[in-house]
Design a protein around this motif. Structure first.
Motif, PDB file in Angstrom:
ATOM      1  N   ILE A 108       0.844  -1.185   0.000  1.00 31.66           N
ATOM      2  CA  ILE A 108       0.000   0.000   0.000  1.00 31.66           C
ATOM      3  C   ILE A 108       0.880   1.235   0.000  1.00 31.66           C
ATOM      4  N   ILE A 109       1.999   1.166   0.728  1.00 33.20           N
ATOM      5  CA  ILE A 109       3.026   2.190   0.602  1.00 33.20           C
ATOM      6  C   ILE A 109       4.307   1.507   0.156  1.00 33.20           C
ATOM      7  N   HIS A 110       5.183   2.262  -0.464  1.00 31.63           N
ATOM      8  CA  HIS A 110       6.441   1.712  -0.965  1.00 31.63           C
ATOM      9  C   HIS A 110       7.355   1.376   0.204  1.00 31.63           C
ATOM     10  N   LYS A 111       8.201   0.381   0.020  1.00 32.69           N
ATOM     11  CA  LYS A 111       9.078  -0.055   1.113  1.00 32.69           C
ATOM     12  C   LYS A 111      10.056   1.043   1.521  1.00 32.69           C
ATOM     13  N   ASN A 112      10.466   1.890   0.578  1.00 32.14           N
ATOM     14  CA  ASN A 112      11.369   2.987   0.934  1.00 32.14           C
ATOM     15  C   ASN A 112      10.649   4.058   1.743  1.00 32.14           C
ATOM     16  N   LYS A 113       9.386   4.281   1.434  1.00 34.47           N
ATOM     17  CA  LYS A 113       8.600   5.236   2.215  1.00 34.47           C
ATOM     18  C   LYS A 113       8.408   4.721   3.633  1.00 34.47           C
ATOM     19  N   ALA A 114       8.198   3.418   3.753  1.00 34.82           N
ATOM     20  CA  ALA A 114       8.053   2.812   5.072  1.00 34.82           C
ATOM     21  C   ALA A 114       9.347   2.959   5.863  1.00 34.82           C
ATOM     22  N   ALA A 115      10.468   2.709   5.208  1.00 34.90           N
ATOM     23  CA  ALA A 115      11.766   2.841   5.875  1.00 34.90           C
ATOM     24  C   ALA A 115      12.010   4.286   6.300  1.00 34.90           C
ATOM     25  N   ASN A 116      11.596   5.214   5.470  1.00 33.90           N
ATOM     26  CA  ASN A 116      11.763   6.631   5.785  1.00 33.90           C
ATOM     27  C   ASN A 116      10.933   7.020   7.005  1.00 33.90           C
ATOM     28  N   LYS A 117       9.697   6.563   7.051  1.00 33.95           N
ATOM     29  CA  LYS A 117       8.825   6.869   8.195  1.00 33.95           C
ATOM     30  C   LYS A 117       9.386   6.270   9.482  1.00 33.95           C
ATOM     31  N   LYS A 118       9.854   5.023   9.417  1.00 38.43           N
ATOM     32  CA  LYS A 118      10.411   4.373  10.601  1.00 38.43           C
ATOM     33  C   LYS A 118      11.674   5.095  11.065  1.00 38.43           C
ATOM     34  N   SER A 119      12.500   5.503  10.122  1.00 35.98           N
ATOM     35  CA  SER A 119      13.736   6.201  10.466  1.00 35.98           C
ATOM     36  C   SER A 119      13.445   7.511  11.187  1.00 35.98           C
ATOM     37  N   LYS A 120      12.481   8.260  10.687  1.00 37.41           N
ATOM     38  CA  LYS A 120      12.119   9.533  11.333  1.00 37.41           C
ATOM     39  C   LYS A 120      11.562   9.304  12.731  1.00 37.41           C
ATOM     40  N   LEU A 121      10.771   8.246  12.898  1.00 37.69           N
ATOM     41  CA  LEU A 121      10.226   7.946  14.222  1.00 37.69           C
ATOM     42  C   LEU A 121      11.328   7.539  15.193  1.00 37.69           C
ATOM     43  N   TYR A 122      12.265   6.699  14.734  1.00 33.71           N
ATOM     44  CA  TYR A 122      13.370   6.282  15.601  1.00 33.71           C
ATOM     45  C   TYR A 122      14.213   7.479  16.022  1.00 33.71           C
ATOM     46  N   SER A 123      14.487   8.388  15.087  1.00 33.58           N
ATOM     47  CA  SER A 123      15.298   9.552  15.444  1.00 33.58           C
ATOM     48  C   SER A 123      14.551  10.462  16.409  1.00 33.58           C
ATOM     49  N   TYR A 124      13.226  10.566  16.241  1.00 31.59           N
ATOM     50  CA  TYR A 124      12.438  11.372  17.165  1.00 31.59           C
ATOM     51  C   TYR A 124      12.495  10.790  18.573  1.00 31.59           C
ATOM     52  N   VAL A 125      12.311   9.483  18.698  1.00 29.60           N
ATOM     53  CA  VAL A 125      12.300   8.839  20.012  1.00 29.60           C
ATOM     54  C   VAL A 125      13.682   8.898  20.637  1.00 29.60           C
ATOM     55  N   ASN A 126      14.727   8.737  19.840  1.00 32.25           N
ATOM     56  CA  ASN A 126      16.076   8.777  20.388  1.00 32.25           C
ATOM     57  C   ASN A 126      16.448  10.158  20.917  1.00 32.25           C
ATOM     58  N   ASN A 127      15.821  11.200  20.379  1.00 29.94           N
ATOM     59  CA  ASN A 127      16.117  12.551  20.858  1.00 29.94           C
ATOM     60  C   ASN A 127      15.308  12.943  22.074  1.00 29.94           C
ATOM     61  N   LEU A 128      14.343  12.117  22.472  1.00 27.78           N
ATOM     62  CA  LEU A 128      13.585  12.382  23.694  1.00 27.78           C
ATOM     63  C   LEU A 128      14.461  12.130  24.913  1.00 27.78           C
ATOM     64  N   LYS A 129      14.105  12.791  26.020  1.00 29.74           N
ATOM     65  CA  LYS A 129      14.879  12.598  27.257  1.00 29.74           C
ATOM     66  C   LYS A 129      14.034  11.972  28.322  1.00 29.74           C
TER      67      LYS A 129
END
Length: 84
Positions: free
Chosen positions: A63-84
């Protein structure tokens, strides 16, 4: 020229697939909002696991492209990693 047979069928098919895909895209957007709305890292990690599972499931159904999925996951991981 007016629309004929196969063209009309293609329009019908695209409307059906758009309706099907809308539910999955909505699920992705709501789970991403849940992750980004939390300010605690522990809570965000719990929501992140659900988000990654949902994104992977939608990508596996193409339904979404695998690269788009990877991009969304990457942004979420970076967001969570920057939380304190």
């Amino acid at each position: 020229m007016s629309a004929k047979g196969s063209e009309l069928k293609r329009v019908r098919q695209s409307i059906k697939s758009k309706d099907r895909n809308k539910t999955y895209n909505s699920k992705i957007n709501t789970i991403i909002k849940k992750v980004k709305s939390t300010s605690k890292k522990e809570e965000a990690l719990i929501f992140l696991n659900d988000a990654v599972k949902t994104i992977d499931k939608v990508a596996s159904k193409k339904i979404i492209h695998k690269n788009k999925a990877a991009n969304k996951k990457s942004k979420l991981y970076s967001y969570v990693n920057n939380l304190k």
